[in-house]
Structure formats: structure tokens, C-alpha cells
Design an enzyme around this catalytic site. Structure first.
Site, PDB file in Angstrom:
ATOM      1  N   ARG A   1      -7.805 -20.883  -2.025  1.00  0.00           N
ATOM      2  CA  ARG A   1      -6.755 -20.518  -1.076  1.00  0.00           C
ATOM      3  C   ARG A   1      -5.591 -21.487  -1.214  1.00  0.00           C
ATOM      4  O   ARG A   1      -5.764 -22.700  -1.079  1.00  0.00           O
ATOM      5  CB  ARG A   1      -7.304 -20.570   0.359  1.00  0.00           C
ATOM      6  CG  ARG A   1      -6.263 -20.222   1.415  1.00  0.00           C
ATOM      7  CD  ARG A   1      -6.873 -20.237   2.821  1.00  0.00           C
ATOM      8  NE  ARG A   1      -5.892 -19.830   3.817  1.00  0.00           N
ATOM      9  CZ  ARG A   1      -5.042 -20.658   4.427  1.00  0.00           C
ATOM     10  NH1 ARG A   1      -5.047 -21.946   4.149  1.00  0.00           N
ATOM     11  NH2 ARG A   1      -4.184 -20.193   5.322  1.00  0.00           N
TER      12      ARG A   1
ATOM     13  N   GLU B   1      11.755   2.203  14.548  1.00  0.00           N
ATOM     14  CA  GLU B   1      10.901   3.307  14.075  1.00  0.00           C
ATOM     15  C   GLU B   1       9.621   3.319  14.893  1.00  0.00           C
ATOM     16  O   GLU B   1       9.442   2.507  15.803  1.00  0.00           O
ATOM     17  CB  GLU B   1      10.602   3.149  12.574  1.00  0.00           C
ATOM     18  CG  GLU B   1       9.961   1.821  12.221  1.00  0.00           C
ATOM     19  CD  GLU B   1       9.887   1.555  10.719  1.00  0.00           C
ATOM     20  OE1 GLU B   1       9.794   2.507   9.936  1.00  0.00           O
ATOM     21  OE2 GLU B   1       9.888   0.363  10.350  1.00  0.00           O
TER      22      GLU B   1
ATOM     23  N   LYS C   1       6.449  -2.164   1.914  1.00  0.00           N
ATOM     24  CA  LYS C   1       5.282  -1.553   2.573  1.00  0.00           C
ATOM     25  C   LYS C   1       4.067  -2.462   2.412  1.00  0.00           C
ATOM     26  O   LYS C   1       3.182  -2.202   1.592  1.00  0.00           O
ATOM     27  CB  LYS C   1       5.032  -0.161   1.990  1.00  0.00           C
ATOM     28  CG  LYS C   1       4.120   0.711   2.852  1.00  0.00           C
ATOM     29  CD  LYS C   1       4.237   2.150   2.422  1.00  0.00           C
ATOM     30  CE  LYS C   1       3.172   3.030   3.016  1.00  0.00           C
ATOM     31  NZ  LYS C   1       3.216   3.132   4.475  1.00  0.00           N
TER      32      LYS C   1
ATOM     33  N   LEU D   1      10.947   1.011   7.315  1.00  0.00           N
ATOM     34  CA  LEU D   1      10.368   1.485   6.062  1.00  0.00           C
ATOM     35  C   LEU D   1      11.145   2.717   5.602  1.00  0.00           C
ATOM     36  O   LEU D   1      11.492   3.578   6.415  1.00  0.00           O
ATOM     37  CB  LEU D   1       8.897   1.855   6.255  1.00  0.00           C
ATOM     38  CG  LEU D   1       8.231   2.197   4.916  1.00  0.00           C
ATOM     39  CD1 LEU D   1       7.956   0.933   4.117  1.00  0.00           C
ATOM     40  CD2 LEU D   1       6.957   2.977   5.112  1.00  0.00           C
TER      41      LEU D   1
ATOM     42  N   ARG E   1       8.332   4.094  -4.594  1.00  0.00           N
ATOM     43  CA  ARG E   1       8.401   3.089  -3.521  1.00  0.00           C
ATOM     44  C   ARG E   1       7.396   1.967  -3.778  1.00  0.00           C
ATOM     45  O   ARG E   1       7.688   0.792  -3.510  1.00  0.00           O
ATOM     46  CB  ARG E   1       8.147   3.728  -2.158  1.00  0.00           C
ATOM     47  CG  ARG E   1       8.284   2.704  -1.028  1.00  0.00           C
ATOM     48  CD  ARG E   1       8.201   3.334   0.344  1.00  0.00           C
ATOM     49  NE  ARG E   1       6.930   3.977   0.568  1.00  0.00           N
ATOM     50  CZ  ARG E   1       6.648   4.756   1.603  1.00  0.00           C
ATOM     51  NH1 ARG E   1       7.571   4.991   2.522  1.00  0.00           N
ATOM     52  NH2 ARG E   1       5.463   5.310   1.748  1.00  0.00           N
TER      53      ARG E   1
ATOM     54  N   TYR F   1       0.825  -1.199   0.000  1.00  0.00           N
ATOM     55  CA  TYR F   1       0.000   0.000   0.000  1.00  0.00           C
ATOM     56  C   TYR F   1       0.856   1.245   0.000  1.00  0.00           C
ATOM     57  O   TYR F   1       2.066   1.180   0.185  1.00  0.00           O
ATOM     58  CB  TYR F   1      -0.958  -0.007   1.201  1.00  0.00           C
ATOM     59  CG  TYR F   1      -0.322   0.324   2.533  1.00  0.00           C
ATOM     60  CD1 TYR F   1       0.531  -0.577   3.171  1.00  0.00           C
ATOM     61  CD2 TYR F   1      -0.570   1.543   3.155  1.00  0.00           C
ATOM     62  CE1 TYR F   1       1.102  -0.259   4.392  1.00  0.00           C
ATOM     63  CE2 TYR F   1      -0.005   1.860   4.383  1.00  0.00           C
ATOM     64  CZ  TYR F   1       0.832   0.950   4.998  1.00  0.00           C
ATOM     65  OH  TYR F   1       1.414   1.266   6.199  1.00  0.00           O
TER      66      TYR F   1
HETATM   67  N1  PMP Z   1       7.615   3.635   9.056  1.00  0.00           N
HETATM   68  C1  PMP Z   1       6.486   2.905   9.059  1.00  0.00           C
HETATM   69  C2  PMP Z   1       6.474   1.595   9.750  1.00  0.00           C
HETATM   70  C3  PMP Z   1       5.329   3.393   8.433  1.00  0.00           C
HETATM   71  O1  PMP Z   1       4.197   2.661   8.429  1.00  0.00           O
HETATM   72  C4  PMP Z   1       5.355   4.671   7.812  1.00  0.00           C
HETATM   73  C5  PMP Z   1       4.140   5.267   7.165  1.00  0.00           C
HETATM   74  N2  PMP Z   1       3.497   4.432   6.306  1.00  0.00           N
HETATM   75  C6  PMP Z   1       6.563   5.389   7.834  1.00  0.00           C
HETATM   76  C7  PMP Z   1       7.672   4.841   8.463  1.00  0.00           C
HETATM   77  C8  PMP Z   1       6.673   6.742   7.183  1.00  0.00           C
HETATM   78  O2  PMP Z   1       6.705   6.629   5.797  1.00  0.00           O
HETATM   79  P1  PMP Z   1       6.186   7.819   4.860  1.00  0.00           P
HETATM   80  O3  PMP Z   1       6.972   9.030   5.258  1.00  0.00           O
HETATM   81  O4  PMP Z   1       6.517   7.364   3.496  1.00  0.00           O
HETATM   82  O5  PMP Z   1       4.732   7.970   5.134  1.00  0.00           O
END
Ligand code: PMP
Length: 286
Positions: A101, A182, A150, A206, A52, A33
Site C-alpha cells: 500500500r 445531477e 467515472k 458525469l 468514455r 467503471y
Molecule cells: N451521473 C452519475 C453520477 C452517474 O453515476 C450516472 C450513471 N453511471 C449517470 C450520470 C448517467 O450516465 P449514463 O447515462 O452513462 O449511465
């Protein structure tokens, strides 16, 4: 107003949009996503999100179902149809379904499922939390090893958010081998003097689109950036802390595991970076 959503080539009222119960996104979280913010009716950093997305898909052996120009048109059409001035566009692409499935991926020519919808968020850029700052608590990072992709498997981040709420905080920072990876849905930073410290890119986090932009703006503003891991103790001792994401931009953090940072109000570096980020991103919004 009924929201108009996009599903597999059609714009439909949200009440009429459907996806198969055999969809691998539903059965296996086999999908990726993106969330792109909208300010003043325009998309912030669309190119970064599209790039991305392509990378996430390719890591899972999926192809981009449409090129980035076509994707941009769908985003813009949804903004127009739903009259979004400030808000978000959520996009999800799953491996679809071949009608049953099975752990094995279906044939490569199985059509993916593509869904996009808007979320109106009036006042997104002026979020009151940005004036006050947010509180975070630390939790163990129990996610899988490919956090650079993601994917829609967001159960642990969701549990983390609930743990934060139960502890009277706004979000959680996740800890692995003694250092912060994070936030549940954002990248994490601390500030010491004029130096911004954030974990380096790897499969552990991410690769935030907002992170890339904010670090670029910080360097352009002659701030020093150190990309390295940091501990919660170091964070609690820092002058300032903040998070970044497409939906929160730059959001100051004023408390970590109960320890108040500085004066307990958003710090100068975080506030300045938020201002620069909003100003610069609006200039290049499309
Ligand atoms: N880390 C994680 C785990 C996230 O889910 C997100 C947001 N989706 C981010 C960092 C920040 O990414 P972005 O700046 O691309 O929204």
C-alpha cells in the site's frame, strides 16, 4: 445457474474469481467503471461507453488494457455465457497492485485489474417505475471535483440514495451553489413546455452516455434543449422532470422535495423521450 464472470483474461464461476487485497481499487478507489445495458441480448450504446472508459482512464493516467473490439468481445461472451436477455454488464478497471500500500502510483507497467460481470434484469425496459414516475429529494452535493471521471468512489452517491430512502423518496438530486448538479447515479432534467433543460457538461457532472443520446433524439424530434443549471425551485415549478442513465433509460420524476409535478403522473415529453430512446437505441444495439 452460477454466474460466469471475467477477471484478468479468464472466464470463471463467480465463486472462484479473486482480486488481491492490495488492489488499489480496494484500498484507494483507484479505478473506473462502466455499466452497459443489454436489451434483447444486445448491447446498448457500447461505443459511447468504450469511449468514455478510455477518457476516464486517460484522465487518471491509465491506458486502455485492451482495444474496444476486444472489450466488445468480452461483453458479448459474458452475455452469451450467462444467457442475458435484459440486464446490465458492469466493467471495472483499477490500477492493480504492486503488492503493497502506497499513495504513490505503482510503476506504469503494473498490470491493471479488469473485472466484468453481468446482472440479469428481466423486464428492464418495462420497469413499472416508468409508468408511475419516481420521487426525488434534494441533498447537498458533497462529492469530489472530478465527477466527469467515472470512478468507483461511490460512497457519497450511496449515502445519498439512503437519505432519499429515509425520506420516502426513490433518489436524490444533488445541489451545489444553489443549482442541481445531477442525481446520485443519473443526469437530471426539467421540462417547460417543449423545452428540455439540463445542466451543461463540465467537471461537475458525469457526461452521461444516455444524456448524449437523449439530447440528440430530442433535437431530432424538434424539441428545444437548453443546457444550463437550474434550481430546485425552478424544478418544482416545471411541467415535468426526468432522469437518464444506462440502467433506467429515461425515467419520469413526479415529485421533488414533496412538491407534486403537474398531475403527479409521468408527463408527455418524458414518456415520449423514453419511447424514442428505447426504439432508437434498440435499432443500433450490437
Ligand atoms: N451521473 C452519475 C453520477 C452517474 O453515476 C450516472 C450513471 N453511471 C449517470 C450520470 C448517467 O450516465 P449514463 O447515462 O452513462 O449511465
Amino acid at each position: 445457474m452460477t454466474r460466469t464472470v471475467y477477471v484478468n483474461g479468464s472466464y470463471l464461476p463467480e465463486t472462484e474469481a479473486t482480486v488481491s487485497i492490495f488492489d488499489r481499487g480496494f484500498l484507494f478507489a483507484d479505478g473506473v467503471y462502466e455499466v452497459t445495458s443489454v436489451l434483447g441480448g444486445k448491447l446498448i450504446d457500447f461505443d459511447g461507453h468504450a469511449k468514455r472508459l478510455e477518457r476516464s482512464l486517460s484522465e487518471l493516467e491509465m491506458a486502455m488494457p485492451m482495444d474496444s473490439d476486444a472489450l466488445l468481445e468480452v461483453h458479448r461472451e459474458l452475455v452469451r455465457l450467462n444467457e442475458i436477455d435484459e440486464g446490465l454488464i458492469y466493467l471495472q478497471i483499477t490500477r492493480g497492485s504492486d503488492g503493497d500500500r502506497d499513495f504513490v502510483y505503482p510503476a506504469a507497467d503494473t498490470p491493471p485489474t479488469i473485472v466484468l460481470f453481468t446482472q440479469a434484469k428481466p423486464g428492464l425496459a418495462q420497469a413499472p417505475a416508468a409508468q408511475k414516475g419516481i420521487k426525488v429529494v434534494s441533498i447537498e452535493d458533497q462529492r469530489w471535483g472530478r465527477r466527469d471521471i467515472k470512478t468507483v468512489q461511490l460512497l457519497y452517491p450511496s449515502m445519498g440514495k439512503m437519505m432519499a430512502k429515509a425520506a420516502g423518496a426513490d433518489d436524490a438530486w444533488m445541489i451545489e451553489d444553489g443549482t442541481v448538479t445531477e442525481g446520485t447515479s443519473n443526469n437530471a432534467y426539467i421540462v417547460k413546455g417543449n423545452t428540455i433543460i439540463t445542466r451543461q457538461l463540465s467537471n461537475d457532472i458525469l457526461h452521461g452516455i444516455t444524456r448524449a443520446a437523449v439530447l440528440r433524439f430530442a433535437r431530432e424530434a424538434q424539441m428545444t434543449v437548453e443546457e444550463r443549471p437550474f434550481t430546485i425551485e425552478e424544478a418544482q415549478d416545471a411541467d415535468e422532470a426526468f432522469i437518464t442513465s444506462a440502467s433506467t433509460f429515461v425515467m419520469p420524476v413526479v415529485e421533488i422535495d414533496g412538491k407534486v409535478l403537474g398531475a403527479g403522473a409521468p408527463g408527455g415529453v418524458s414518456s415520449r423521450l423514453r419511447e424514442i430512446y428505447l426504439e432508437e437505441s434498440l435499432k443500433s444495439a450490437i
